[in-house]
Design a protein around this motif. Structure first.
Motif, PDB file in Angstrom:
ATOM      1  N   LEU A  29       0.831  -1.201   0.000  1.00  0.00           N
ATOM      2  CA  LEU A  29       0.000   0.000   0.000  1.00  0.00           C
ATOM      3  C   LEU A  29       0.867   1.252   0.000  1.00  0.00           C
ATOM      4  O   LEU A  29       0.593   2.219  -0.728  1.00  0.00           O
ATOM      5  CB  LEU A  29      -0.928  -0.031   1.214  1.00  0.00           C
ATOM      6  CG  LEU A  29      -1.869   1.163   1.402  1.00  0.00           C
ATOM      7  CD1 LEU A  29      -2.747   1.375   0.169  1.00  0.00           C
ATOM      8  CD2 LEU A  29      -2.743   0.949   2.645  1.00  0.00           C
ATOM      9  N   THR A  32       2.207   1.833  -3.500  1.00  0.00           N
ATOM     10  CA  THR A  32       1.204   2.423  -4.384  1.00  0.00           C
ATOM     11  C   THR A  32       1.041   3.918  -4.119  1.00  0.00           C
ATOM     12  O   THR A  32       0.769   4.693  -5.050  1.00  0.00           O
ATOM     13  CB  THR A  32      -0.149   1.705  -4.194  1.00  0.00           C
ATOM     14  OG1 THR A  32       0.036   0.304  -4.387  1.00  0.00           O
ATOM     15  CG2 THR A  32      -1.188   2.215  -5.181  1.00  0.00           C
ATOM     16  N   VAL A 104      -6.586   6.926   1.449  1.00  0.00           N
ATOM     17  CA  VAL A 104      -5.877   5.655   1.652  1.00  0.00           C
ATOM     18  C   VAL A 104      -6.850   4.481   1.542  1.00  0.00           C
ATOM     19  O   VAL A 104      -6.508   3.440   0.973  1.00  0.00           O
ATOM     20  CB  VAL A 104      -5.157   5.664   3.013  1.00  0.00           C
ATOM     21  CG1 VAL A 104      -4.592   4.288   3.342  1.00  0.00           C
ATOM     22  CG2 VAL A 104      -4.048   6.716   3.008  1.00  0.00           C
ATOM     23  N   ASN A 108      -6.417   1.392  -1.060  1.00  0.00           N
ATOM     24  CA  ASN A 108      -6.357   0.023  -0.527  1.00  0.00           C
ATOM     25  C   ASN A 108      -7.378  -0.892  -1.192  1.00  0.00           C
ATOM     26  O   ASN A 108      -7.162  -2.101  -1.304  1.00  0.00           O
ATOM     27  CB  ASN A 108      -6.568   0.040   0.982  1.00  0.00           C
ATOM     28  CG  ASN A 108      -6.389  -1.322   1.603  1.00  0.00           C
ATOM     29  OD1 ASN A 108      -5.304  -1.893   1.592  1.00  0.00           O
ATOM     30  ND2 ASN A 108      -7.465  -1.875   2.146  1.00  0.00           N
ATOM     31  N   ARG A 111      -8.737  -4.390   0.326  1.00  0.00           N
ATOM     32  CA  ARG A 111      -7.840  -5.499   0.668  1.00  0.00           C
ATOM     33  C   ARG A 111      -7.700  -5.634   2.187  1.00  0.00           C
ATOM     34  O   ARG A 111      -7.749  -4.634   2.894  1.00  0.00           O
ATOM     35  CB  ARG A 111      -6.470  -5.289   0.021  1.00  0.00           C
ATOM     36  CG  ARG A 111      -6.460  -5.571  -1.482  1.00  0.00           C
ATOM     37  CD  ARG A 111      -5.069  -5.414  -2.066  1.00  0.00           C
ATOM     38  NE  ARG A 111      -4.711  -4.013  -2.198  1.00  0.00           N
ATOM     39  CZ  ARG A 111      -4.976  -3.269  -3.279  1.00  0.00           C
ATOM     40  NH1 ARG A 111      -5.604  -3.798  -4.316  1.00  0.00           N
ATOM     41  NH2 ARG A 111      -4.625  -1.998  -3.327  1.00  0.00           N
ATOM     42  N   VAL A 118      -3.510   0.483   8.437  1.00  0.00           N
ATOM     43  CA  VAL A 118      -4.046   1.420   7.444  1.00  0.00           C
ATOM     44  C   VAL A 118      -4.022   2.852   7.975  1.00  0.00           C
ATOM     45  O   VAL A 118      -3.756   3.807   7.228  1.00  0.00           O
ATOM     46  CB  VAL A 118      -5.457   0.993   6.992  1.00  0.00           C
ATOM     47  CG1 VAL A 118      -6.515   1.219   8.066  1.00  0.00           C
ATOM     48  CG2 VAL A 118      -5.854   1.700   5.701  1.00  0.00           C
TER      49      VAL A 118
END
Length: 430
Positions: A29, A32, A104, A108, A111, A118
């Motif tokens: 994450l 990305t 965010v 994500n 997932r 997170v």
């Protein structure tokens, strides 16, 4: 339900477990999102069992007294989630927090990822996008697989005292837990280590040696103590004669000394005058915190009300010592009001208070299904030799404590309980 609460509820549902120590879900994450962990201000990373938050509070106070802008990451929060993320000295505002959490969340794309993972990613995005001079980064649990252990080259690492806590996740011995805490040590980064038990020190020494890190050690390379009401600190660079820390308790002299050592060893731009100002101004809510306001008003004249979020044996030992010191200065009957999560043993927590306590009133922790019931805590406290009875609410507990004339009342056992008390008292952290 507020928008923030709704977002946090969705994020909490992304993984079946609250805690699942791993970096495998959050690293992709972060990739990305452009690796925000590589665009942070200089990082001071702090792990340990106790004193992490206090040590960071001192560092923040020193740096801000020196005119520096400081990000801070702490957990858990007491009243509002915003307390976990401090940007340039101020808690993140709710609009910006909501925006980054939703951003965010979208990346994500559903997932599996734990709540702490997170939300830590969201914090890293904010820290990367907001200019500051330093980031003070507190681990959540452990070190090696903690969600904060994503910074490859911190300016410095601090390991506060390691003791038994979170054994179901970190190990059943101090040595096993110390292995985990030592996981934040990084090759090429300086390290400052707080007071350690022998088995914990041996583990940290081996880990440091493997990485070519030469830490400085509290009690060996630097010392700090209370002398004539002052904090006297000494290391190889000389002696400092400083005002006592504003945070209460003998253990705070150790915590302040650890922060002073880090300030000097890491080369932070803080002079002695800024340290002195920081020691006078430092704030760390729910740690030996005197309470005023509507809850204090439920007690009679001459009574005192204190709040502390300490929840393990190491913390209880420091608390009991602080209460004993207060009693020597001004004798008063000690009354505990306590709630605990069910991962803690109430009898173990209470053991350091043996011989000090006149009465204990026990509570559940509101809104926490994984907390001990008030009856359970009271039963275990009575089995350990304390006079204890359950109460339905903090108000009824304080009303019962008010029957003890001139009592010194300490609310303790859980940071979650401390947060609920601050909310009910109308004094949330700022």
């Amino acid at each position: 339900m507020s928008r923030t609460d709704a977002i946090l509820k969705r994020l909490a549902a992304l993984h079946p477990k609250l805690i699942d120590l791993s970096l495998d879900r959050m690293l992709p994450l972060l990739e990305t999102l452009g690796r925000p962990q590589d665009r942070l201000p200089p990082v001071i990373h702090v792990a340990g069992t106790n004193a992490k938050g206090s040590t960071i509070a001192y560092l923040r106070a020193f740096l801000e007294a020196a005119g520096k802008s400081v990000h801070v990451y702490n957990s858990p929060h007491l009243v509002r989630f915003n307390e976990r993320i401090r940007l340039g000295g101020k808690l993140v505002d709710t609009r910006r927090l909501n925006a980054v959490l939703e951003r965010v969340e979208a990346v994500n794309a559903g997932r599996p990822i734990t709540f702490f993972e997170v939300t830590t990613v969201a914090a890293m995005v904010l820290y990367a996008e907001t200019p500051a001079d330093y980031l003070l980064l507190e681990t959540g649990m452990g070190g090696t697989y903690d969600t904060t252990n994503i910074v490859d080259h911190p300016l410095g690492v601090i390991i506060t005292p390691v003791d038994l806590d979170h054994q179901s996740y970190l190990g059943n011995t101090i040595a096993e837990i110390a292995v985990n805490k030592a996981g934040i040590l990084k090759r090429g980064s300086k390290a400052v280590i707080g007071l350690q038990q022998e088995e914990g020190r041996a583990v940290i020494e081996r880990a440091a040696h493997r990485l070519g890190v030469r830490p400085i050690w509290q009690g060996q390379d630097f010392h700090g103590s209370a002398q004539d009401g002052r904090l006297v600190y000494q290391d190889e660079d000389g002696l400092l004669d400083l005002p006592p820390p504003a945070l209460i308790g003998a253990h705070q002299f150790d915590n302040a000394a650890l922060a002073i050592a880090a300030t000097r060893h890491f080369g932070l731009p803080v002079d002695e005058a800024a340290m002195a100002r920081g020691l006078r101004s430092v704030v760390w809510p729910a740690r030996m915190m005197p309470l005023q306001g509507k809850l204090r008003d439920l007690l009679g004249p001459g009574a005192e009300l204190w709040l502390d979020g300490g929840h393990n044996v190491h913390g209880a030992t420091a608390l009991a010592k602080a209460m004993a010191e207060m009693n020597r200065a001004r004798p008063a009957p000690l009354v505990l009001i306590m709630g605990m999560m069910n991962t803690r043993n109430p009898a173990d927590f209470l053991a350091p208070f043996a011989g000090q306590v006149q009465a204990i009133f026990t509570l559940g922790v509101p809104g926490e299904p994984n907390a001990h019931k008030a009856d359970t805590i009271a039963r275990q406290a009575r089995a350990a030799g304390f006079a204890a009875s359950p109460k339905r609410s903090i108000v009824s507990a304080l009303q019962a404590a008010a029957q003890v004339s001139g009592a010194r009342v300490l609310i303790c056992g859980s940071l979650y309980l401390a947060g609920d008390v601050l909310a009910k008292n109308g004094t949330p952290p700022e």
